[in-house]
Design an enzyme around this catalytic site. Structure first.
Site, PDB file in Angstrom:
ATOM      1  CE1 TYR A 144      -3.760   2.404   0.470  1.00  8.69           C
ATOM      2  CE2 TYR A 144      -2.535   3.281   2.334  1.00  8.69           C
ATOM      3  CZ  TYR A 144      -3.574   3.385   1.435  1.00  8.69           C
ATOM      4  OH  TYR A 144      -4.426   4.463   1.495  1.00  8.69           O
ATOM      5  CG  ASP A 239       5.773   3.743   1.061  1.00 10.82           C
ATOM      6  OD1 ASP A 239       6.030   4.391   2.100  1.00 10.82           O
ATOM      7  OD2 ASP A 239       4.629   3.639   0.588  1.00 10.82           O
ATOM      8  CE  LYS A 267       1.662   4.496   8.397  1.00  9.60           C
ATOM      9  NZ  LYS A 267       0.247   4.422   8.690  1.00  9.60           N
TER      10      LYS A 267
HETATM   11  N1  PMP Z   1       2.773   4.066   2.369  1.00 10.22           N
HETATM   12  C1  PMP Z   1       2.712   3.135   3.330  1.00 10.22           C
HETATM   13  C2  PMP Z   1       3.734   2.052   3.367  1.00 10.22           C
HETATM   14  C3  PMP Z   1       1.691   3.187   4.290  1.00 10.22           C
HETATM   15  O1  PMP Z   1       1.630   2.253   5.244  1.00 10.22           O
HETATM   16  C4  PMP Z   1       0.747   4.236   4.231  1.00 10.22           C
HETATM   17  C5  PMP Z   1      -0.373   4.370   5.231  1.00 10.22           C
HETATM   18  N2  PMP Z   1      -0.593   3.357   6.097  1.00 10.22           N
HETATM   19  C6  PMP Z   1       0.864   5.179   3.207  1.00 10.22           C
HETATM   20  C7  PMP Z   1       1.889   5.069   2.309  1.00 10.22           C
HETATM   21  C8  PMP Z   1      -0.094   6.322   3.093  1.00 10.22           C
HETATM   22  O2  PMP Z   1       0.091   7.215   4.140  1.00 10.22           O
HETATM   23  P1  PMP Z   1      -1.077   8.204   4.596  1.00 10.22           P
HETATM   24  O3  PMP Z   1      -2.163   7.358   5.167  1.00 10.22           O
HETATM   25  O4  PMP Z   1      -0.412   9.106   5.591  1.00 10.22           O
HETATM   26  O5  PMP Z   1      -1.510   8.951   3.375  1.00 10.22           O
END
Ligand code: PMP
Length: 425
Positions: A144, A239, A267
């Site tokens: 994701y 990521d 985060k």
């Molecule tokens: N990349 C990863 C690996 C994530 O786990 C997440 C959210 N859990 C995101 C991107 C997207 O981040 P956000 O919810 O702050 O938009």
């Protein structure tokens, strides 16, 4: 039966907020109950509006690596608030934040702040395309990367739980340059590179899969991606929205010793405030506007209150790197312990974990990718989740999410959790 406050709030919420929540993973759709509405949190505990206390393994989905409401972070926010909430102008703390990260993470020469992980990834992909002059992106099924159009292809997390394979409202044109590989399968990546005929701008990967449940990279997988990207002149994007500043201060890149060209954060970098960032090689990042021709902007980006929270957390982590060794030990105690209970009970389930991240999969198959993750019995998970919640353990309401350990989870708390697991499984 009298309705709980959470149930009453949810009844109101669904009338005015789609699904009653502002992000799908918060709903208890896979569980079939109203979500618990939270009033406050402290350390490893979270309290709902009905006065129930839970040991929290969501940790706001990762930011709270020091535990909830960490005093130094709270103080820094209150202090920043006194000067004003936002100026929309350059501030000193943004320079400090950028310097702090770039001086300590070898593969980050320059960095740009944004407001979420979604924005960070969307922007990193744009700059990768701008830099290479190519359009194709290779992503992995079950990873994701936020909810931008191009990344909503076999995405994990809430997309996986809701059972919607891809989102409505995403025009085909937005995803036709997204190529899908299988996690932990270098052969599938190589095949795509060959098919793409030199048109791959970047490979984006969660260096530890954490949005199809926790799926560690196989030995050599990340190194293999690095080699393929070099061979085909594509950029490698880690990521690190979940793994950044969590597996090590330098994230998964440091943990596994593999150097990406670009990295995305979220985060932990905001300590609970809405912050994301992307950064990496100077020659690539210098293309971002206004230095270069790749446009990316944000009214609230680098917000001074958010920077105060994030920088305080990063400084604390950097100065107390024993936290990472401790988190490894806590991970071994909790997840290793859960694995032992599973074995002792003769259950054929999989316990996957890396450092402070872990997932118990209700399947007999080793979970190494999206397909094997999806073999899990989500009904059995829902039963387990409900019983754990009733015993005061708060976890993500989905089979396909990680548990997050923080520095505030003591060994005693972990043992208490293991006692609950023993009773529930
Ligand atoms: N990349 C990863 C690996 C994530 O786990 C997440 C959210 N859990 C995101 C991107 C997207 O981040 P956000 O919810 O702050 O938009």
């Amino acid at each position: 039966r009298i309705m709980t406050k959470s149930e009453k709030l949810f009844e109101r919420a669904v009338k005015r907020i789609p699904g009653g929540v502002n992000s799908p993973v918060r709903a208890y759709g896979a569980i079939g109950e109203a979500p618990r509405f939270i009033e406050r949190a402290e350390g490893c505990y979270i309290y709902d509006v009905d006065g129930n206390r839970y040991i929290d393994y969501i940790d706001s989905w990762g930011p709270m690596i020091l535990g909830h409401n960490f005093p130094a972070i709270r103080e820094s926010v209150l202090k920043a608030c006194e000067k004003g909430l936002s100026f929309g102008c350059a501030t000193e703390i943004e320079v400090e934040m950028a310097e702090f990260i770039c001086d300590r993470i070898p593969h980050v020469d320059m960095i740009r702040m944004v407001n979420s992980g979604t924005e960070a990834v969307m922007s990193a992909i744009r700059v990768a395309r701008g830099y290479t002059g190519k359009n194709k992106i290779i992503k992995f099924a079950g990873c994701y990367h936020g909810h931008s159009d191009a990344m909503l292809v076999s995405a994990g997390s809430g997309v996986m739980t809701s059972g919607v394979p891809d989102s409505a409202g995403v025009p085909k044109g937005c995803t036709e340059d997204t190529m899908l590989a299988a996690y932990n399968d270098l052969g599938s990546v190589e095949t795509l590179f060959q098919q793409a005929d030199g048109q791959v701008a970047a490979v984006i990967v969660e260096a530890v899969g954490a949005n199809m449940g926790v799926v560690p990279p196989r030995e050599g997988f990340l190194q293999g991606l690095r080699a393929l990207c070099d061979q085909y002149h594509a950029l490698l994007i880690f990521d690190e929205v979940i793994t950044g500043f969590r597996l090590a201060f330098g994230g998964a890149a440091q943990y596994f010793g593999v150097t990406p060209d670009l990295v995305t954060y979220g985060k932990i970098i905001g300590a609970g405030m809405p912050v994301g960032a992307y950064g990496g090689r100077r020659d690539v990042m210098e293309l971002v506007a206004p230095a270069g021709k790749v446009y990316q902007a944000g009214t609230l980006s680098g917000n001074p209150v958010a920077m105060a929270a994030g920088l305080t957390q990063l400084k604390y982590l950097y100065d107390h790197q024993e936290i990472y060794t401790e988190l490894e030990k806590k991970g071994e105690l909790l997840y290793g312990g859960m694995g032992k209970i599973v074995k002792e009970k003769g259950l054929n389930y999989q316990m996957n974990y890396v450092g402070s991240l872990g997932s118990l999969f209700f399947t007999g198959q080793p979970v190494v990718d999206y397909v094997s993750a999806k073999s899990s019995d989500t009904v059995a998970f829902a039963e387990y989740f409900k019983k754990m919640l009733n015993m005061g353990i708060h976890m993500a309401p989905s089979q396909f999410e990680a548990m997050f350990l923080s520095a505030a989870h003591t060994d005693e708390i972990i043992m208490e959790t293991l006692d609950a697991v023993k009773l529930v499984l």
